[in-house]
Design a protein around this motif. Sequence first.
Motif, PDB file in Angstrom:
ATOM      1  N   LYS A   1       0.812  -1.225   0.000  1.00  0.00           N
ATOM      2  CA  LYS A   1       0.000   0.000   0.000  1.00  0.00           C
ATOM      3  C   LYS A   1       0.843   1.271   0.000  1.00  0.00           C
ATOM      4  O   LYS A   1       0.607   2.171  -0.817  1.00  0.00           O
ATOM      5  N   PRO A   2       1.835   1.403   0.915  1.00  0.00           N
ATOM      6  CA  PRO A   2       2.641   2.624   0.870  1.00  0.00           C
ATOM      7  C   PRO A   2       3.401   2.801  -0.435  1.00  0.00           C
ATOM      8  O   PRO A   2       3.533   3.924  -0.937  1.00  0.00           O
ATOM      9  N   VAL A   3       3.875   1.705  -1.037  1.00  0.00           N
ATOM     10  CA  VAL A   3       4.585   1.808  -2.308  1.00  0.00           C
ATOM     11  C   VAL A   3       3.641   2.271  -3.415  1.00  0.00           C
ATOM     12  O   VAL A   3       3.989   3.139  -4.227  1.00  0.00           O
ATOM     13  N   ALA A   4       2.429   1.714  -3.442  1.00  0.00           N
ATOM     14  CA  ALA A   4       1.446   2.125  -4.447  1.00  0.00           C
ATOM     15  C   ALA A   4       1.099   3.604  -4.291  1.00  0.00           C
ATOM     16  O   ALA A   4       0.923   4.329  -5.284  1.00  0.00           O
ATOM     17  N   TRP A   5       1.018   4.077  -3.051  1.00  0.00           N
ATOM     18  CA  TRP A   5       0.701   5.492  -2.807  1.00  0.00           C
ATOM     19  C   TRP A   5       1.840   6.392  -3.284  1.00  0.00           C
ATOM     20  O   TRP A   5       1.611   7.387  -3.958  1.00  0.00           O
ATOM     21  N   VAL A   6       3.068   6.008  -2.961  1.00  0.00           N
ATOM     22  CA  VAL A   6       4.229   6.808  -3.350  1.00  0.00           C
ATOM     23  C   VAL A   6       4.368   6.879  -4.867  1.00  0.00           C
ATOM     24  O   VAL A   6       4.719   7.923  -5.426  1.00  0.00           O
ATOM     25  N   GLU A   7       4.067   5.787  -5.542  1.00  0.00           N
ATOM     26  CA  GLU A   7       4.222   5.738  -7.003  1.00  0.00           C
ATOM     27  C   GLU A   7       3.351   6.757  -7.728  1.00  0.00           C
ATOM     28  O   GLU A   7       3.677   7.165  -8.845  1.00  0.00           O
ATOM     29  N   ARG A   8       2.285   7.182  -7.097  1.00  0.00           N
ATOM     30  CA  ARG A   8       1.406   8.176  -7.730  1.00  0.00           C
ATOM     31  C   ARG A   8       2.105   9.509  -7.955  1.00  0.00           C
ATOM     32  O   ARG A   8       1.729  10.284  -8.823  1.00  0.00           O
ATOM     33  N   PHE A   9       3.151   9.781  -7.173  1.00  0.00           N
ATOM     34  CA  PHE A   9       3.806  11.087  -7.228  1.00  0.00           C
ATOM     35  C   PHE A   9       5.183  11.044  -7.899  1.00  0.00           C
ATOM     36  O   PHE A   9       5.824  12.081  -8.061  1.00  0.00           O
ATOM     37  N   ILE A  10       5.628   9.861  -8.268  1.00  0.00           N
ATOM     38  CA  ILE A  10       6.995   9.718  -8.788  1.00  0.00           C
ATOM     39  C   ILE A  10       7.007   9.806 -10.310  1.00  0.00           C
ATOM     40  O   ILE A  10       6.178   9.205 -10.987  1.00  0.00           O
ATOM     41  N   ARG A  11       7.968  10.572 -10.819  1.00  0.00           N
ATOM     42  CA  ARG A  11       8.193  10.640 -12.260  1.00  0.00           C
ATOM     43  C   ARG A  11       9.608  11.169 -12.499  1.00  0.00           C
ATOM     44  O   ARG A  11      10.187  11.808 -11.622  1.00  0.00           O
ATOM     45  N   PRO A  12      10.176  10.928 -13.676  1.00  0.00           N
ATOM     46  CA  PRO A  12      11.524  11.435 -13.953  1.00  0.00           C
ATOM     47  C   PRO A  12      11.556  12.964 -13.960  1.00  0.00           C
ATOM     48  O   PRO A  12      10.764  13.594 -14.664  1.00  0.00           O
ATOM     49  N   ARG A  13      12.438  13.565 -13.163  1.00  0.00           N
ATOM     50  CA  ARG A  13      12.601  15.008 -13.119  1.00  0.00           C
ATOM     51  C   ARG A  13      13.929  15.332 -12.422  1.00  0.00           C
ATOM     52  O   ARG A  13      14.418  14.540 -11.635  1.00  0.00           O
ATOM     53  N   LEU A  14      14.472  16.483 -12.751  1.00  0.00           N
ATOM     54  CA  LEU A  14      15.777  16.901 -12.225  1.00  0.00           C
ATOM     55  C   LEU A  14      16.810  15.775 -12.368  1.00  0.00           C
ATOM     56  O   LEU A  14      17.584  15.502 -11.446  1.00  0.00           O
ATOM     57  N   THR A  15      16.819  15.147 -13.540  1.00  0.00           N
ATOM     58  CA  THR A  15      17.659  13.957 -13.735  1.00  0.00           C
ATOM     59  C   THR A  15      19.162  14.271 -13.716  1.00  0.00           C
ATOM     60  O   THR A  15      19.972  13.347 -13.566  1.00  0.00           O
ATOM     61  N   PHE A  16      19.535  15.542 -13.832  1.00  0.00           N
ATOM     62  CA  PHE A  16      20.955  15.888 -13.763  1.00  0.00           C
ATOM     63  C   PHE A  16      21.559  15.517 -12.406  1.00  0.00           C
ATOM     64  O   PHE A  16      22.778  15.341 -12.277  1.00  0.00           O
ATOM     65  N   LEU A  17      20.712  15.375 -11.390  1.00  0.00           N
ATOM     66  CA  LEU A  17      21.194  15.017 -10.053  1.00  0.00           C
ATOM     67  C   LEU A  17      21.747  13.593  -9.980  1.00  0.00           C
ATOM     68  O   LEU A  17      22.400  13.230  -9.008  1.00  0.00           O
TER      69      LEU A  17
END
Length: 195
Positions: free
Chosen positions: A110-126
């Motif tokens: 459940k926590p992983v499924a919730w977190v995945e809703r907000f994750i996407r590739p960004r600021l990839t230079f880091l």
Amino acid sequence: MSDTTSDQTHALSDVLDTLEASLDGDSVTVEHVIDKLGRASFASVMLIFSLISTSPASAIPGVTAVVAMLVLLLIAQMMIGRESVWLPDFVSRKRMDADKVQQGINWLRKPVAWVERFIRPRLTFLFHRPWLWLPMILIAALTLIMPFMEIVPTSGSIASAVIALFAASLLTRDGVLACLSFGLLLVVPVTLYFV
């Protein structure tokens, strides 16, 4: 939503699925899990073992210490540029109770499924040097004190959760998540000092 985005947002669940598929019998070795996750995927291996140490499976004596050793070895190999995961025999042959690991996977869904809703590739230079060096150095330092955290209930799980955040950011190329893990890496040692 594109297929690329869909694949990316389910990356963490995919790792849990792979771990679950690796469970066969009463126990499972560290080596078997790593082979299933893929020896070239440092981020997946780091994520799954830090998640195990974050979940109720951390109640298994010595799990925090083993995870700390694993993460330290992974970080060291990433820093020198190895292309595949190598572990000494005494670590790779370590067995984990399959039922405990399964309980941990179920708890994490459940926590992983919730977190995945907000994750996407960004600021990839880091995720390129020199930006990547600082969090890796901090994580390496954190792993050195993790074995002693088993004395303080839940402290090892908190440290493992921070490492899991960093590993998740590597896996999903989410720089915002990397910044969050970096911030927590700075806060956790100070917090534990005053606890």
